[in-house]
Design a protein around this motif. Structure first.
Motif, short mmCIF file in Angstrom:
data_model
loop_
_atom_site.label_atom_id
_atom_site.label_comp_id
_atom_site.label_asym_id
_atom_site.label_seq_id
_atom_site.Cartn_x
_atom_site.Cartn_y
_atom_site.Cartn_z
N SER A 1 0.72 -1.44 0.27
CA SER A 1 0.07 -0.20 -0.17
C SER A 1 1.05 1.25 0.46
CB SER A 1 -1.03 0.19 1.48
OG SER A 1 -0.34 -0.16 2.39
N SER A 2 1.84 1.35 0.72
CA SER A 2 2.92 2.90 0.52
C SER A 2 3.60 2.96 -1.13
CB SER A 2 3.86 2.47 1.84
OG SER A 2 4.38 0.94 1.14
N GLY A 3 3.53 1.54 -1.50
CA GLY A 3 4.26 1.85 -2.90
C GLY A 3 3.32 2.24 -3.99
N LEU A 4 1.89 1.41 -3.25
CA LEU A 4 0.74 2.20 -4.28
C LEU A 4 -0.01 3.61 -4.36
CD1 LEU A 4 -1.83 1.93 -6.07
CD2 LEU A 4 -3.13 0.92 -4.19
N ASN A 5 0.53 4.18 -3.17
CA ASN A 5 0.56 5.76 -2.66
C ASN A 5 1.02 6.60 -3.77
OD1 ASN A 5 -2.14 5.27 -1.00
ND2 ASN A 5 -1.07 4.65 0.78
N LEU A 6 2.32 5.66 -3.51
CA LEU A 6 3.38 6.71 -3.98
C LEU A 6 3.32 7.00 -5.83
CD1 LEU A 6 6.65 8.36 -3.63
CD2 LEU A 6 7.43 5.88 -4.39
N LEU A 7 2.74 5.63 -6.15
CA LEU A 7 2.56 5.98 -7.54
C LEU A 7 1.64 6.63 -7.60
CD1 LEU A 7 2.63 1.96 -8.58
CD2 LEU A 7 4.10 3.18 -9.23
N LEU A 8 0.63 6.89 -6.82
CA LEU A 8 -1.17 7.51 -6.46
C LEU A 8 -0.26 8.99 -6.25
CD1 LEU A 8 -3.32 5.32 -4.16
CD2 LEU A 8 -3.66 6.33 -7.86
N ALA A 9 0.57 9.10 -5.99
CA ALA A 9 0.98 10.88 -5.68
C ALA A 9 2.11 10.81 -6.37
CB ALA A 9 1.89 10.69 -4.50
N ALA A 10 2.41 10.34 -7.07
CA ALA A 10 3.19 10.76 -8.41
C ALA A 10 2.40 10.76 -9.66
CB ALA A 10 3.77 9.44 -8.90
N ARG A 11 0.95 10.40 -9.94
CA ARG A 11 0.31 10.74 -10.67
C ARG A 11 -0.10 11.79 -10.70
NH1 ARG A 11 -4.96 10.88 -11.28
NH2 ARG A 11 -5.00 9.95 -9.29
N LEU A 12 -0.64 12.37 -9.53
CA LEU A 12 -1.06 13.35 -9.56
C LEU A 12 0.00 14.36 -9.63
CD1 LEU A 12 -2.72 13.19 -5.84
CD2 LEU A 12 -4.56 13.66 -8.00
N ASP A 13 1.67 14.42 -9.19
CA ASP A 13 2.22 15.67 -9.46
C ASP A 13 2.50 15.62 -11.13
OD1 ASP A 13 2.18 15.80 -6.62
OD2 ASP A 13 4.42 14.70 -6.62
N ALA A 14 2.47 14.49 -11.82
CA ALA A 14 2.32 14.19 -13.07
C ALA A 14 1.29 15.19 -13.71
CB ALA A 14 2.90 12.73 -13.47
N GLU A 15 0.08 15.05 -13.55
CA GLU A 15 -0.98 15.10 -14.00
C GLU A 15 -1.13 16.81 -13.51
OE1 GLU A 15 -4.39 13.19 -13.37
OE2 GLU A 15 -4.13 11.36 -14.40
N LYS A 16 -0.63 17.50 -12.72
CA LYS A 16 -0.43 18.52 -12.32
C LYS A 16 0.42 19.59 -13.87
CE LYS A 16 -2.06 18.92 -7.14
NZ LYS A 16 -1.32 18.35 -5.96
N ALA A 17 2.02 19.17 -13.42
CA ALA A 17 2.96 19.18 -14.81
C ALA A 17 1.94 19.19 -15.74
CB ALA A 17 3.56 18.65 -13.89
N GLY A 18 0.92 18.92 -16.53
CA GLY A 18 0.69 18.07 -17.00
C GLY A 18 1.23 16.63 -18.60
N LEU A 19 1.73 16.05 -17.61
CA LEU A 19 2.23 15.03 -17.91
C LEU A 19 0.67 13.51 -18.34
CD1 LEU A 19 5.01 16.42 -16.54
CD2 LEU A 19 5.82 14.06 -16.85
#
Length: 105
Positions: free
Chosen positions: A50-68
């Motif tokens: 679950s901690s790895g999944l949370n990291l992937l989810l956070a990376a997705r949010l950060d990427a989407e904020k940056a337009g990726l």
């Protein structure tokens, strides 16, 4: 960065509490790379909790904020099941291979 404008971040080993420290900065750097797409290559992933999944989810949010756009490539059956159980399969685009993730529209 690839010729398609994507950046590929390969995760190997276990994506759990012990492994987050090594992976987090790589994902953060990938988001800041100026790419148009982040492909997370999971070919070498052993296990994800679950901690790895949370990291992937956070990376997705950060990427989407940056337009990726974000795509998960070659996830293990264990990770696919984790995504399904948690409902995270509805927020990630999953491709069977890195090449498929790079060439997808």
């Amino acid at each position: 960065m690839t010729g398609t404008g994507a950046v590929v971040c390969a995760i190997t080993g276990d994506l759990d509490l012990d492994g987050l420290g090594a992976v987090r900065p790589l994902l953060e750097q990938a988001v800041r790379s100026g790419a148009n797409r982040l492909v997370i290559d999971l070919t070498g992933l052993g296990f994800c909790d679950s901690s790895g999944l949370n990291l992937l989810l956070a990376a997705r949010l950060d990427a989407e904020k940056a337009g990726l756009g974000v795509r998960l490539a070659a996830p293990t059956q264990q990770l696919l099941r984790l995504l399904e159980i948690t409902g995270a399969d509805t927020v990630f685009t999953v491709d069977p291979t890195v090449d498929a993730a790079l060439t997808a529209p």
